[in-house]
Design a protein around this motif. Structure first.
Motif, mmCIF file in Angstrom:
data_model
loop_
_atom_site.group_PDB
_atom_site.id
_atom_site.type_symbol
_atom_site.label_atom_id
_atom_site.label_comp_id
_atom_site.label_asym_id
_atom_site.label_seq_id
_atom_site.Cartn_x
_atom_site.Cartn_y
_atom_site.Cartn_z
ATOM 1 N N CYS A 364 12.553 44.410 -36.220
ATOM 2 C CA CYS A 364 13.594 44.819 -35.276
ATOM 3 C C CYS A 364 14.992 44.579 -35.833
ATOM 4 C CB CYS A 364 13.380 44.164 -33.927
ATOM 5 S SG CYS A 364 13.066 42.390 -33.967
ATOM 6 N N ARG A 365 15.523 43.356 -35.709
ATOM 7 C CA ARG A 365 16.952 43.206 -36.010
ATOM 8 C C ARG A 365 17.279 42.136 -37.038
ATOM 9 N NH1 ARG A 365 18.894 42.805 -29.921
ATOM 10 N NH2 ARG A 365 16.758 42.096 -29.703
ATOM 11 N N CYS A 366 16.329 41.355 -37.486
ATOM 12 C CA CYS A 366 16.681 40.235 -38.358
ATOM 13 C C CYS A 366 17.000 40.713 -39.765
ATOM 14 C CB CYS A 366 15.555 39.208 -38.399
ATOM 15 S SG CYS A 366 14.176 39.663 -39.450
ATOM 16 N N PHE A 367 17.663 39.821 -40.542
ATOM 17 C CA PHE A 367 17.887 40.113 -41.959
ATOM 18 C C PHE A 367 17.513 38.886 -42.745
ATOM 19 C CE2 PHE A 367 21.147 41.385 -45.422
ATOM 20 C CZ PHE A 367 20.110 41.744 -46.260
ATOM 21 N N ARG A 368 18.503 38.097 -43.168
ATOM 22 C CA ARG A 368 18.156 36.934 -43.981
ATOM 23 C C ARG A 368 17.496 35.842 -43.148
ATOM 24 N NH1 ARG A 368 22.827 38.919 -45.746
ATOM 25 N NH2 ARG A 368 23.067 39.352 -47.962
ATOM 26 N N MET A 369 17.913 35.727 -41.918
ATOM 27 C CA MET A 369 17.302 34.784 -40.995
ATOM 28 C C MET A 369 17.362 33.354 -41.482
ATOM 29 S SD MET A 369 14.662 36.784 -38.863
ATOM 30 C CE MET A 369 14.245 35.192 -38.305
ATOM 31 N N ALA A 370 18.437 32.978 -42.084
ATOM 32 C CA ALA A 370 18.518 31.603 -42.556
ATOM 33 C C ALA A 370 19.846 30.972 -42.221
ATOM 34 C CB ALA A 370 18.280 31.560 -44.053
ATOM 35 N N SER A 371 20.530 31.504 -41.236
ATOM 36 C CA SER A 371 21.842 30.976 -40.912
ATOM 37 C C SER A 371 21.758 29.915 -39.831
ATOM 38 C CB SER A 371 22.773 32.097 -40.431
ATOM 39 O OG SER A 371 23.976 31.553 -39.951
ATOM 40 N N PRO A 372 22.288 28.725 -40.089
ATOM 41 C CA PRO A 372 22.278 27.687 -39.054
ATOM 42 C C PRO A 372 23.228 28.012 -37.912
ATOM 43 C CG PRO A 372 23.577 26.967 -40.928
ATOM 44 C CD PRO A 372 22.951 28.276 -41.321
ATOM 45 N N HIS A 373 24.064 29.042 -38.091
ATOM 46 C CA HIS A 373 25.043 29.392 -37.071
ATOM 47 C C HIS A 373 24.514 30.486 -36.141
ATOM 48 C CE1 HIS A 373 27.610 27.031 -39.621
ATOM 49 N NE2 HIS A 373 27.447 27.880 -40.609
ATOM 50 N N SER A 374 23.313 30.976 -36.399
ATOM 51 C CA SER A 374 22.749 32.041 -35.589
ATOM 52 C C SER A 374 21.641 31.496 -34.700
ATOM 53 C CB SER A 374 22.193 33.147 -36.497
ATOM 54 O OG SER A 374 23.216 33.663 -37.323
ATOM 55 N N ALA A 375 21.357 32.217 -33.641
ATOM 56 C CA ALA A 375 20.319 31.764 -32.710
ATOM 57 C C ALA A 375 19.459 32.944 -32.297
ATOM 58 C CB ALA A 375 20.964 31.132 -31.483
ATOM 59 N N LYS A 376 18.227 32.645 -31.959
ATOM 60 C CA LYS A 376 17.309 33.648 -31.434
ATOM 61 C C LYS A 376 17.203 34.862 -32.345
ATOM 62 C CE LYS A 376 17.965 32.269 -26.613
ATOM 63 N NZ LYS A 376 18.191 32.690 -25.244
ATOM 64 N N LEU A 377 17.066 34.612 -33.646
ATOM 65 C CA LEU A 377 17.050 35.729 -34.571
ATOM 66 C C LEU A 377 15.701 36.405 -34.681
ATOM 67 C CD1 LEU A 377 19.388 34.500 -37.412
ATOM 68 C CD2 LEU A 377 19.679 36.506 -36.007
ATOM 69 N N CYS A 378 14.611 35.697 -34.445
ATOM 70 C CA CYS A 378 13.297 36.320 -34.523
ATOM 71 C C CYS A 378 12.798 36.610 -33.119
ATOM 72 C CB CYS A 378 12.306 35.426 -35.268
ATOM 73 S SG CYS A 378 10.685 36.214 -35.457
ATOM 74 N N SER A 379 12.418 37.847 -32.879
ATOM 75 C CA SER A 379 11.986 38.232 -31.538
ATOM 76 C C SER A 379 10.699 37.549 -31.122
ATOM 77 C CB SER A 379 11.795 39.751 -31.463
ATOM 78 O OG SER A 379 13.020 40.420 -31.559
ATOM 79 N N VAL A 380 9.793 37.326 -32.077
ATOM 80 C CA VAL A 380 8.460 36.855 -31.700
ATOM 81 C C VAL A 380 8.199 35.397 -32.040
ATOM 82 C CG1 VAL A 380 7.496 39.174 -31.881
ATOM 83 C CG2 VAL A 380 7.402 37.657 -33.873
ATOM 84 N N ASN A 381 9.094 34.757 -32.788
ATOM 85 C CA ASN A 381 8.854 33.369 -33.199
ATOM 86 C C ASN A 381 10.050 32.481 -32.855
ATOM 87 O OD1 ASN A 381 7.987 30.983 -34.311
ATOM 88 N ND2 ASN A 381 8.151 31.660 -36.437
ATOM 89 N N PRO A 382 10.107 31.974 -31.626
ATOM 90 C CA PRO A 382 11.217 31.096 -31.252
ATOM 91 C C PRO A 382 11.164 29.743 -31.942
ATOM 92 C CG PRO A 382 9.619 31.220 -29.478
ATOM 93 C CD PRO A 382 9.206 32.236 -30.502
ATOM 94 N N MET A 383 10.074 29.433 -32.618
ATOM 95 C CA MET A 383 9.971 28.179 -33.357
ATOM 96 C C MET A 383 10.659 28.274 -34.720
ATOM 97 S SD MET A 383 8.799 25.087 -33.123
ATOM 98 C CE MET A 383 7.501 25.021 -31.890
ATOM 99 N N TRP A 384 10.949 29.516 -35.157
ATOM 100 C CA TRP A 384 11.530 29.686 -36.479
ATOM 101 C C TRP A 384 12.846 28.894 -36.602
ATOM 102 C CZ3 TRP A 384 16.381 31.265 -37.664
ATOM 103 C CH2 TRP A 384 16.668 31.282 -39.021
ATOM 104 N N GLY A 385 12.966 28.192 -37.703
ATOM 105 C CA GLY A 385 14.210 27.516 -38.030
ATOM 106 C C GLY A 385 14.485 26.244 -37.249
ATOM 107 N N ARG A 386 13.584 25.844 -36.338
ATOM 108 C CA ARG A 386 13.842 24.651 -35.525
ATOM 109 C C ARG A 386 13.142 23.444 -36.143
ATOM 110 N NH1 ARG A 386 14.099 27.578 -29.606
ATOM 111 N NH2 ARG A 386 15.224 25.730 -28.949
ATOM 112 N N PHE A 387 13.278 23.332 -37.469
ATOM 113 C CA PHE A 387 12.577 22.280 -38.195
ATOM 114 C C PHE A 387 13.123 20.897 -37.876
ATOM 115 C CE2 PHE A 387 15.619 24.604 -40.858
ATOM 116 C CZ PHE A 387 16.567 23.629 -41.113
ATOM 117 N N ARG A 388 14.351 20.819 -37.384
ATOM 118 C CA ARG A 388 14.872 19.503 -36.986
ATOM 119 C C ARG A 388 14.193 19.023 -35.708
ATOM 120 N NH1 ARG A 388 20.811 21.713 -37.507
ATOM 121 N NH2 ARG A 388 21.097 21.791 -39.774
ATOM 122 N N GLU A 389 14.056 19.924 -34.738
ATOM 123 C CA GLU A 389 13.414 19.559 -33.475
ATOM 124 C C GLU A 389 11.905 19.415 -33.627
ATOM 125 O OE1 GLU A 389 15.173 21.712 -29.798
ATOM 126 O OE2 GLU A 389 15.530 23.053 -31.499
#
Length: 664
Positions: A364-389
């Motif tokens: 859908c809309r994601c690209f690099r998907m590695a920005s700590p300044h972005s949120a809700k970038l993956c439509s189907v995986n809300p766990m993505w990037g929340r490695f701190r939590e």
């Protein structure tokens, strides 16, 4: 255990380096390097831990600059020009190794694509020219365009050494491979390009001369790292731009460099966010484009050079696709990026026979998907990037196991079941129809909605295998739920189509657009669709492709299609199928002739002839239905999610489900 994917899960040894399977993480940009010196940080390591833990053989970090003073186009970009980068890099290499994976860095110099403002001097390239991006940038900033500087022979030699040093730093850090970025219009590709390389010396002119820079880099790297180090080379098989490299010439280029590389990573397209982003879609295909987009290039390269190990990339959605590609001899490795963002545990799930758990990428809309300044970038995986939590990539078990009801089997309902089960709760889902899916079922008719059909299958498979009590064909009532004595209730009852009650709205030829697409209602030859956003535009393309004469009307002067991720392609398809679009017109009546509309600016009245009028004007939340269950559990434990709370897309449904379930 029976291995259903023997070619994917087939170890291979290259230069005495063992690869546990044939799956690579294709290189995403990563914005987690230190913002002071551009070195590896804890966040950097833990971001890539998601993928290493998930089971790939290679974790590749994209866009690692060999000289940050010349090549800098992303925030917190990893830099490899300072030997002190080696120490921090070891943490990344050791993390990958702990999961049986290899860490790899994409060695990059982007040449012309670094802005003057990023480095405080003009960018370098094979020749001197002004890019399309620079023309736009300079106009925006109110300054004169700045041309690139043609690299001297001495500068070329210095840059070759920088590539070799960067690869050597990878080896010193414990890595056993690297990727040389010769694709997507980066500096090496600029030297190879007949558009950007206008030199008259030994680096310009013939293809052999234009390949010289790449050859010198590969030779220098090999001399620096020795024989026990794997070199992967990334190339755009086809750049698509009319004046750039095309496949026939690329194939000859590969013949020149093939003996210098161990794995050829075959991509396509050009990276150009600022100038001509049209060409980027070929390296980052959207949902309207074919899957396995570059595989045919890899297959042709493999046939031309059968001894060359080839990796393919581009809209390869899952391990089953990868198995077919490798088994049929089209490639030796398969690289994925967005498919792993959507489900970084995919390699492990398929290896363990848990395909039903795999969350498919929607492209859908994601690209690099590695920005700590972005949120809700993956439509189907809300766990993505929340490695701190969630360092283990899952929700923790709840302290108290609760009995929870979920009302509605659309994406919000199914996703809430998933996360509630992960929390350890006792979950029952009620769906009044005989199938799960909700409005997803309404949205999958168009041929170009294959990715969404994958998601529908995922919902069905998950419901059948997850272990929760899934009651289809069962309408929830307040009395039924009260009798069950639930601790918490999640209402995901969806929304109804908006059909404005204008004169003629109740005529027998007036319907909701998805009902016509799905064959639930008959559709005439002349169709007017009211609503020009994504829903209406997709319906117009679908129906027009079947031979209907389609007109789209929308009261807005401009319509934003970017939420779909395929705006450019959708508009191209409307032109291809001769869809007529009228923006700034408000429908006022439906009569025997068709639809009557008024132009907001001129007040002109126009009749649009139609056998069928379809509404695609959005959804109205079923909040009143949801609120009937408010007192069927302790009111503080009643939650509304998805379209019944606020109509939206898959992303909104998935994320609302996650946010509700993770605290129950």
């Amino acid at each position: 255990m029976n291995n259903k994917y023997p070619h994917v899960y087939d170890p291979i040894i290259i230069r005495d380096v063992l690869f546990k399977n044939r799956l690579e993480q294709a290189p995403p940009g990563c914005f987690f390097a230190g913002d002071d010196r551009g070195f590896v940080t804890d966040d950097f390591v833990n971001y890539f831990r998601q993928y290493a833990r998930g089971g790939v053989a290679v974790c590749t970090v994209g866009n690692c600059s060999i000289d940050i003073t010349e090549s800098s186009d992303e925030p917190r970009q990893l830099q490899l020009s300072d030997p002190e980068c080696v120490g921090p890099l070891r943490f990344f290499a050791e993390m990958c190794e702990s999961y049986g994976a290899h860490g790899s860095l994409e060695l990059t110099h982007n040449g012309k694509d670094t802005a003057f403002e990023s480095i405080n001097h003009p960018p370098y390239s094979a020749s001197s020219f002004i890019t399309a991006a620079e023309l736009k940038r300079s106009k925006l900033l109110g300054r004169d365009p700045i041309p690139t500087v043609e690299m001297t022979r001495a500068h070329i030699a210095q840059t070759v050494r920088k590539y070799a040093d960067a690869a050597y730093y990878c080896k010193l850090a414990g890595m056993k491979m690297c990727m040389v970025h010769g694709a997507h219009g980066n500096l090496i590709a600029q030297f190879a390009s007949p558009l950007f390389n206008k030199r008259t010396d030994e680096y310009g002119g013939s293809l052999e001369n234009r390949a010289r820079f790449a050859l010198e880099i590969l030779d220098a790297i090999r001399a620096r790292v020795g024989e026990d180090f794997v070199i992967e080379y990334r190339i755009s098989a086809e750049e698509f731009h009319p004046d750039q490299m095309h496949f026939e010439e690329t194939l000859k280029f590969i013949g020149i460099i093939k003996d210098k590389v161990d794995i050829l990573h075959v991509s396509a397209g050009l990276h150009d966010v600022w100038g001509e982003p049209y060409w980027m879609r070929f390296m980052l295909q959207n949902y309207t484009m074919p899957r396995q987009y570059n595989v045919h290039f890899a297959e042709k390269i493999k046939k031309a050079y059968p001894d060359l190990l080839v990796a393919t990339v581009g809209s390869i959605k899952d391990v089953a696709m990868a198995e077919e590609i490798i088994a049929s001899g089209k490639a030796d490795f398969v690289a994925m990026n967005r498919a792993l963002h959507a489900d970084y545990d995919m390699p492990r799930k398929y290896a363990e026979g848990r395909e039903w758990e795999h969350m498919p990428c929607l492209r859908c809309r994601c690209f690099r998907m590695a920005s700590p300044h972005s949120a809700k970038l993956c439509s189907v995986n809300p766990m993505w990037g929340r490695f701190r939590e969630y360092p283990e990539g899952k929700l923790p078990r709840a302290g108290v196991r609760k009995k929870v009801a979920v009302i509605g089997g659309g994406p919000a309902g199914i996703e809430s079941v998933k996360w509630l089960l992960q929390r350890g709760h006792d979950v029952t889902l009620y769906e009044k129809s005989d199938k799960v899916g909700g409005h997803i079922r309404d949205a999958v008719a168009a041929p170009f909605k294959a990715d969404l059909r994958d998601y529908l299958r995922y919902m069905e498979d998950f419901a059948a295998n997850c272990g929760a009590r899934i009651l289809t064909g069962t309408e929830a009532t307040p009395e039924l739920l009260e009798a069950e004595n639930y601790d918490s209730i999640i209402a995901a009852v969806g929304a109804d189509p908006i059909i404005p009650q204008i004169p003629g709205y109740d005529r027998p030829n007036v319907h909701w657009a998805p009902d016509a697409e799905n064959g639930i209602v008959e559709c005439g030859e002349n169709v007017v669709i009211v609503g020009g956003a994504v829903l209406g535009t997709e319906a117009s393309v679908n129906l027009a492709s079947e031979g209907k004469n389609v007109t789209v009307i929308d009261m807005a002067e401009t319509v934003d299609l970017t939420s779909s991720g395929g705006a450019m392609d959708l508009m191209e398809m409307t032109e291809k199928y001769k869809v007529k679009r009228y923006l700034g017109w408000k429908i006022t009546e439906i009569n025997d002739i068709g639809a009557v509309a008024r132009n907001a600016a001129t007040q002109e009245i126009k009749v649009f002839p139609a056998d069928t009028v379809l509404f695609a004007a959005g959804l109205r939340p079923r909040r009143d239905i949801a609120l009937e269950f408010y007192n069927s559990c302790p009111p503080s434990n009643f939650i509304m999610i998805g379209d019944c709370a606020s109509p939206g897309d898959v992303r909104g449904a998935v994320w609302s489900a996650f946010e509700a379930a993770r605290y129950i």
